[in-house]
Design an enzyme around this catalytic site. Structure first.
Site, PDB file in Angstrom:
ATOM      1  N   HIS A  22      -3.414  13.982 -73.685  1.00 47.34           N
ATOM      2  CA  HIS A  22      -3.908  14.838 -73.025  1.00 47.34           C
ATOM      3  C   HIS A  22      -5.530  15.106 -73.759  1.00 47.34           C
ATOM      4  O   HIS A  22      -6.471  16.634 -73.028  1.00 47.34           O
ATOM      5  CB  HIS A  22      -3.551  16.827 -72.760  1.00 47.34           C
ATOM      6  CG  HIS A  22      -1.564  15.847 -73.104  1.00 47.34           C
ATOM      7  ND1 HIS A  22      -1.090  15.191 -71.758  1.00 47.34           N
ATOM      8  CD2 HIS A  22      -1.124  16.076 -73.248  1.00 47.34           C
ATOM      9  CE1 HIS A  22       0.419  14.954 -71.606  1.00 47.34           C
ATOM     10  NE2 HIS A  22       0.278  16.203 -72.910  1.00 47.34           N
ATOM     11  N   ASP A  31     -10.475   4.753 -75.752  1.00 48.71           N
ATOM     12  CA  ASP A  31     -11.001   3.917 -76.246  1.00 48.71           C
ATOM     13  C   ASP A  31     -10.422   2.754 -77.233  1.00 48.71           C
ATOM     14  O   ASP A  31     -10.876   1.651 -77.169  1.00 48.71           O
ATOM     15  CB  ASP A  31     -12.175   4.412 -76.723  1.00 48.71           C
ATOM     16  CG  ASP A  31     -13.112   5.579 -75.790  1.00 48.71           C
ATOM     17  OD1 ASP A  31     -13.113   4.820 -74.481  1.00 48.71           O
ATOM     18  OD2 ASP A  31     -14.166   5.564 -76.019  1.00 48.71           O
ATOM     19  N   ARG A  58       6.575  19.929 -67.056  1.00 49.99           N
ATOM     20  CA  ARG A  58       5.720  20.821 -68.039  1.00 49.99           C
ATOM     21  C   ARG A  58       4.623  21.937 -68.121  1.00 49.99           C
ATOM     22  O   ARG A  58       4.420  21.453 -66.572  1.00 49.99           O
ATOM     23  CB  ARG A  58       5.450  20.545 -69.632  1.00 49.99           C
ATOM     24  CG  ARG A  58       7.054  19.786 -69.684  1.00 49.99           C
ATOM     25  CD  ARG A  58       6.849  19.371 -71.211  1.00 49.99           C
ATOM     26  NE  ARG A  58       6.775  20.326 -72.147  1.00 49.99           N
ATOM     27  CZ  ARG A  58       6.863  19.777 -73.244  1.00 49.99           C
ATOM     28  NH1 ARG A  58       6.536  18.667 -73.612  1.00 49.99           N
ATOM     29  NH2 ARG A  58       6.297  21.141 -74.608  1.00 49.99           N
ATOM     30  N   TYR A 106      13.324  18.092 -76.820  1.00 49.11           N
ATOM     31  CA  TYR A 106      13.202  17.455 -78.045  1.00 49.11           C
ATOM     32  C   TYR A 106      14.143  16.466 -78.150  1.00 49.11           C
ATOM     33  O   TYR A 106      14.397  15.744 -79.246  1.00 49.11           O
ATOM     34  CB  TYR A 106      11.994  17.478 -78.758  1.00 49.11           C
ATOM     35  CG  TYR A 106      10.478  17.476 -78.580  1.00 49.11           C
ATOM     36  CD1 TYR A 106      10.160  16.274 -77.769  1.00 49.11           C
ATOM     37  CD2 TYR A 106      10.117  19.271 -78.533  1.00 49.11           C
ATOM     38  CE1 TYR A 106       8.462  16.894 -77.359  1.00 49.11           C
ATOM     39  CE2 TYR A 106       8.419  19.106 -78.247  1.00 49.11           C
ATOM     40  CZ  TYR A 106       8.403  18.093 -77.467  1.00 49.11           C
ATOM     41  OH  TYR A 106       7.263  18.383 -76.781  1.00 49.11           O
ATOM     42  N   PRO A 126       0.778  13.480 -83.499  1.00 45.23           N
ATOM     43  CA  PRO A 126       1.367  15.137 -84.405  1.00 45.23           C
ATOM     44  C   PRO A 126       2.380  15.498 -83.694  1.00 45.23           C
ATOM     45  O   PRO A 126       2.746  15.659 -82.721  1.00 45.23           O
ATOM     46  CB  PRO A 126      -0.268  15.830 -83.378  1.00 45.23           C
ATOM     47  CG  PRO A 126      -0.802  15.427 -82.273  1.00 45.23           C
ATOM     48  CD  PRO A 126      -0.433  13.446 -82.636  1.00 45.23           C
ATOM     49  N   ASN A 127       2.939  15.771 -84.436  1.00 53.35           N
ATOM     50  CA  ASN A 127       4.341  17.108 -84.437  1.00 53.35           C
ATOM     51  C   ASN A 127       5.028  16.356 -84.683  1.00 53.35           C
ATOM     52  O   ASN A 127       6.597  16.953 -84.229  1.00 53.35           O
ATOM     53  CB  ASN A 127       4.586  18.112 -83.453  1.00 53.35           C
ATOM     54  CG  ASN A 127       2.851  19.013 -83.670  1.00 53.35           C
ATOM     55  OD1 ASN A 127       2.995  19.604 -85.002  1.00 53.35           O
ATOM     56  ND2 ASN A 127       1.690  19.621 -82.697  1.00 53.35           N
ATOM     57  N   HIS A 187       6.269   9.004 -73.937  1.00 49.08           N
ATOM     58  CA  HIS A 187       6.919  10.824 -73.945  1.00 49.08           C
ATOM     59  C   HIS A 187       8.395  11.065 -74.193  1.00 49.08           C
ATOM     60  O   HIS A 187       9.025  10.432 -73.276  1.00 49.08           O
ATOM     61  CB  HIS A 187       6.541  11.347 -72.902  1.00 49.08           C
ATOM     62  CG  HIS A 187       4.896  11.686 -72.508  1.00 49.08           C
ATOM     63  ND1 HIS A 187       3.829  12.139 -73.763  1.00 49.08           N
ATOM     64  CD2 HIS A 187       4.415  10.550 -72.244  1.00 49.08           C
ATOM     65  CE1 HIS A 187       2.909  11.424 -73.357  1.00 49.08           C
ATOM     66  NE2 HIS A 187       2.382  10.871 -72.362  1.00 49.08           N
ATOM     67  N   ASN A 219       3.373   7.754 -78.614  1.00 50.02           N
ATOM     68  CA  ASN A 219       3.418   8.996 -78.534  1.00 50.02           C
ATOM     69  C   ASN A 219       2.599   9.881 -79.111  1.00 50.02           C
ATOM     70  O   ASN A 219       2.433   9.833 -80.453  1.00 50.02           O
ATOM     71  CB  ASN A 219       5.013   9.100 -78.647  1.00 50.02           C
ATOM     72  CG  ASN A 219       4.943  10.343 -78.056  1.00 50.02           C
ATOM     73  OD1 ASN A 219       4.072  11.137 -78.097  1.00 50.02           O
ATOM     74  ND2 ASN A 219       6.479  10.649 -77.805  1.00 50.02           N
ATOM     75  N   ARG A 274      -0.548  19.276 -69.636  1.00 53.20           N
ATOM     76  CA  ARG A 274       0.552  18.431 -69.984  1.00 53.20           C
ATOM     77  C   ARG A 274       0.666  17.116 -68.587  1.00 53.20           C
ATOM     78  O   ARG A 274       1.331  15.952 -68.666  1.00 53.20           O
ATOM     79  CB  ARG A 274       1.802  18.430 -70.841  1.00 53.20           C
ATOM     80  CG  ARG A 274       1.543  19.258 -71.676  1.00 53.20           C
ATOM     81  CD  ARG A 274       2.793  19.075 -72.664  1.00 53.20           C
ATOM     82  NE  ARG A 274       2.968  20.389 -73.670  1.00 53.20           N
ATOM     83  CZ  ARG A 274       2.739  20.614 -74.326  1.00 53.20           C
ATOM     84  NH1 ARG A 274       2.629  19.271 -75.233  1.00 53.20           N
ATOM     85  NH2 ARG A 274       2.966  21.309 -75.204  1.00 53.20           N
ATOM     86  N   SER A 286       9.535  14.185 -73.417  1.00 52.90           N
ATOM     87  CA  SER A 286       9.927  15.539 -72.153  1.00 52.90           C
ATOM     88  C   SER A 286       8.983  14.008 -70.904  1.00 52.90           C
ATOM     89  O   SER A 286       8.319  13.241 -70.675  1.00 52.90           O
ATOM     90  CB  SER A 286       9.082  15.910 -72.196  1.00 52.90           C
ATOM     91  OG  SER A 286       8.230  16.287 -72.864  1.00 52.90           O
ATOM     92  N   GLU A 340       3.043   4.038 -73.169  1.00 54.59           N
ATOM     93  CA  GLU A 340       2.617   5.008 -73.584  1.00 54.59           C
ATOM     94  C   GLU A 340       4.313   5.807 -73.181  1.00 54.59           C
ATOM     95  O   GLU A 340       4.892   5.251 -71.795  1.00 54.59           O
ATOM     96  CB  GLU A 340       1.884   5.915 -71.919  1.00 54.59           C
ATOM     97  CG  GLU A 340       1.690   7.177 -72.580  1.00 54.59           C
ATOM     98  CD  GLU A 340       0.185   7.866 -71.540  1.00 54.59           C
ATOM     99  OE1 GLU A 340      -0.176   9.196 -71.338  1.00 54.59           O
ATOM    100  OE2 GLU A 340      -0.521   7.357 -71.156  1.00 54.59           O
ATOM    101  N   ALA A 379       0.062  15.812 -78.346  1.00 57.25           N
ATOM    102  CA  ALA A 379      -0.960  16.304 -77.630  1.00 57.25           C
ATOM    103  C   ALA A 379      -1.916  15.483 -77.598  1.00 57.25           C
ATOM    104  O   ALA A 379      -3.001  15.566 -76.821  1.00 57.25           O
ATOM    105  CB  ALA A 379      -0.699  17.912 -78.423  1.00 57.25           C
ATOM    106  N   ARG A 427      11.917  21.110 -84.236  1.00 55.74           N
ATOM    107  CA  ARG A 427      11.092  21.273 -83.368  1.00 55.74           C
ATOM    108  C   ARG A 427      11.613  21.835 -82.424  1.00 55.74           C
ATOM    109  O   ARG A 427      12.188  20.325 -81.690  1.00 55.74           O
ATOM    110  CB  ARG A 427       9.762  20.641 -83.875  1.00 55.74           C
ATOM    111  CG  ARG A 427       9.006  20.959 -82.499  1.00 55.74           C
ATOM    112  CD  ARG A 427       7.743  19.651 -82.325  1.00 55.74           C
ATOM    113  NE  ARG A 427       6.811  20.298 -81.773  1.00 55.74           N
ATOM    114  CZ  ARG A 427       6.159  19.606 -80.663  1.00 55.74           C
ATOM    115  NH1 ARG A 427       6.802  17.904 -81.038  1.00 55.74           N
ATOM    116  NH2 ARG A 427       5.518  19.558 -79.352  1.00 55.74           N
TER     117      ARG A 427
END
Length: 139
Positions: A77, A84, A104, A22, A9-10, A97, A71, A108, A99, A95, A74, A17
């Site tokens: 978290h 799963d 943060r 970012y 998301p986002n 990220h 990535n 997070r 940032s 994984e 959100a 943004r």
């Protein structure tokens, strides 16, 4: 080698943004450069703001590709369901990220995905994706 970059998301708003967090580069622009530099790798890309769609994509490619760079935004978290899905597949998942999530907000600092991923790369901006790709190539 075939790798999927999967953004949550986002992340479709990269470049517009929260530029201080970012950066100013859109993911499409970054991806074009990544594909150009790593021509020997087939890099597929998928982004969704919907948790179930991310899970469906993990199921779809998780037995056929050589790795997933994820990535989850959100959902990192909050999503036991994505964890799963990662546990259920055979290809490695890294994984990522943009940032440094440890610098943060406290919420997070917790990832439901880390324990089921091959590794985590965070805090290097968009270069985090390239570092993850390099890790998959080195395996």
């Amino acid at each position: 080698m075939k790798v999927l970059i999967l953004n949550g998301p986002n992340l479709n708003l990269l470049g517009v943004r929260e530029k201080s967090v970012y950066g100013e580069t859109s993911f499409d622009d970054y991806l074009a450069g990544l594909r150009e530099f790593y021509k020997m790798v087939e890099i597929d890309y998928y982004q969704s703001n919907v948790e179930g769609e991310l899970i469906n994509k993990i199921h779809e490619v998780g037995f056929a590709c050589d790795g997933i760079i994820l990535n989850a935004g959100a959902y990192t978290h909050t999503s036991i369901a994505i964890a799963d899905a990662i546990s259920a597949i055979s290809c490695p998942v890294i994984e990522v990220h943009i940032s440094n999530t440890a610098k943060r907000e406290p919420f997070r600092h917790v990832s439901y995905l880390t324990a089921v991923c091959r590794g985590v790369i965070a805090g290097f901006g968009l270069k985090s994706y390239e570092l993850a790709l390099q890790a998959l190539l080195d395996e």
